[in-house]
Design a protein around this motif. Structure first.
Motif, mmCIF file in Angstrom:
data_model
loop_
_atom_site.group_PDB
_atom_site.id
_atom_site.type_symbol
_atom_site.label_atom_id
_atom_site.label_comp_id
_atom_site.label_asym_id
_atom_site.label_seq_id
_atom_site.Cartn_x
_atom_site.Cartn_y
_atom_site.Cartn_z
ATOM 1 N N ASP A 57 0.804 -1.218 0.000
ATOM 2 C CA ASP A 57 0.000 0.000 0.000
ATOM 3 C C ASP A 57 0.840 1.272 0.000
ATOM 4 N N ALA A 58 2.161 1.146 -0.163
ATOM 5 C CA ALA A 58 3.043 2.310 -0.149
ATOM 6 C C ALA A 58 3.682 2.494 -1.521
ATOM 7 N N THR A 59 3.906 3.747 -1.899
ATOM 8 C CA THR A 59 4.595 4.050 -3.145
ATOM 9 C C THR A 59 6.100 4.124 -2.894
ATOM 10 N N ALA A 60 6.860 4.170 -3.974
ATOM 11 C CA ALA A 60 8.309 4.335 -3.854
ATOM 12 C C ALA A 60 8.645 5.665 -3.197
ATOM 13 N N VAL A 61 7.876 6.699 -3.517
ATOM 14 C CA VAL A 61 8.106 8.014 -2.908
ATOM 15 C C VAL A 61 7.843 7.956 -1.412
ATOM 16 N N ASP A 62 6.767 7.273 -1.010
ATOM 17 C CA ASP A 62 6.500 7.076 0.426
ATOM 18 C C ASP A 62 7.716 6.445 1.111
ATOM 19 N N ALA A 63 8.300 5.446 0.446
ATOM 20 C CA ALA A 63 9.382 4.681 1.053
ATOM 21 C C ALA A 63 10.622 5.530 1.286
ATOM 22 N N VAL A 64 11.031 6.321 0.285
ATOM 23 C CA VAL A 64 12.252 7.113 0.476
ATOM 24 C C VAL A 64 12.013 8.284 1.425
#
Length: 307
Positions: free
Chosen positions: A106-113
């Protein structure tokens, strides 16, 4: 693939886009197709202040395309985020599997970084400060990627008074939405002192005012790359202490704790007690502009490069 290279002839404006071959994953490494790349203040400082070319490090989030010998726990196609210590500003990057974690569906790559590396630093600084329920906490660089998360962790961790220190008044409303009870400017006389704990992500000339803002028995946690010096007498008269925190020491020396903090960050995000803030998503080819935003301290949250 596209990669950004730093030349030695100046500052962040001397970043060159070039086409190079993909790197290969070595033992214990993952080759990841990058979808988001986090820009950090330490990297920007290295570019501006260093005497030689800088190989960009940073957070990467994307999809695993190959694994090196000895890698367990990750397979091709996994969505991951982790630290890249060289050539992070590229369409493909090599990550050390030991510093990599899976990204929830449920998370995007942008959320992750925006969450993991900055959240680990914020969590580590908060833990190093040994904040007790009801104590007062001041966070410097409060509108930055780490500061925004440190404010929330201080609030969720039971601090009685959470204060954000920022460089300009236009950031006040923003940091209040993240849990700050009060906002002070670096130029203010006493920063609304005293504080039991100060989490300092700026360093340099701000270390002096930070120490003077400590309460008796207070703790100053320094986790920035900004250097600076502290007068021992200022600590002595307050019975205060200064603690240095570096994330790599935890990642290497306490991998169990590093992994637990990673899990807990994602859990807090899922529970809604911790949210990420992204100032801007900038194309990889415009990395120089991203550096300028960071260097001029204009960002409200994380600055992210998009390949």
């Amino acid at each position: 693939m596209l990669r950004i290279r730093h030349e030695v002839d100046g500052g962040p404006e001397v970043l060159v886009a070039e086409e190079v071959d993909r790197p290969q994953a070595g033992p214990g490494q993952l080759l990841v197709r990058a979808e988001a790349i986090g820009v950090t203040l330490p990297t920007v400082r290295k570019v501006r202040e260093g005497s030689g070319p800088v190989s960009f490090g940073g957070e990467i989030a994307g999809t695993v395309v190959s694994t090196g010998a000895g890698v367990t726990g990750f397979t091709v196609g996994d969505r991951v985020t982790g630290l890249c210590f060289a050539d992070a500003y590229a369409e493909y990057a090599v990550l050390d599997a030991a510093f990599t974690t899976a990204v929830p569906d449920d998370a995007t790559a942008v959320d992750a970084v925006a969450l993991v590396r900055s959240g680990l630093v914020a969590r580590g600084a908060f833990e190093a400060g040994r904040v007790r329920p009801g104590e007062s906490v001041l966070v410097t660089a409060a509108a930055g990627a780490v500061g925004t998360l440190a404010l929330q962790l201080a609030r969720a961790g039971g601090a009685g008074r959470v204060v954000a220190a920022v460089g300009s008044a236009d950031k006040a409303a923003f940091v209040r939405t993240l849990g700050a009870d009060e906002v002070v400017l670096y130029e203010d006389a006493d920063w609304g002192a005293p504080y039991d704990v100060i989490l300092d992500g700026v360093g340099g000339e701000l270390l002096g005012p930070a120490v003077r803002a400590l309460a008796m028995g207070g703790r100053l946690v320094a986790f920035s790359s900004g250097g600076g010096t502290v007068e021992a007498y200022e600590l002595l008269v307050r019975g205060a202490s200064m603690i240095g925190f570096q994330m790599r020491a935890v990642a290497v020396g306490r991998p169990d704790l590093y992994a637990r903090w990673q899990r807990e960050l994602w859990e807090q995000r899922a529970a809604g007690t911790l949210r990420t803030t992204v100032h801007e998503e900038i194309p990889l080819a415009e990395a120089a502009r991203a550096h300028t935003v960071i260097e001029q301290r204009r960002n409200h949250g994380k600055v992210v490069l998009i390949p």
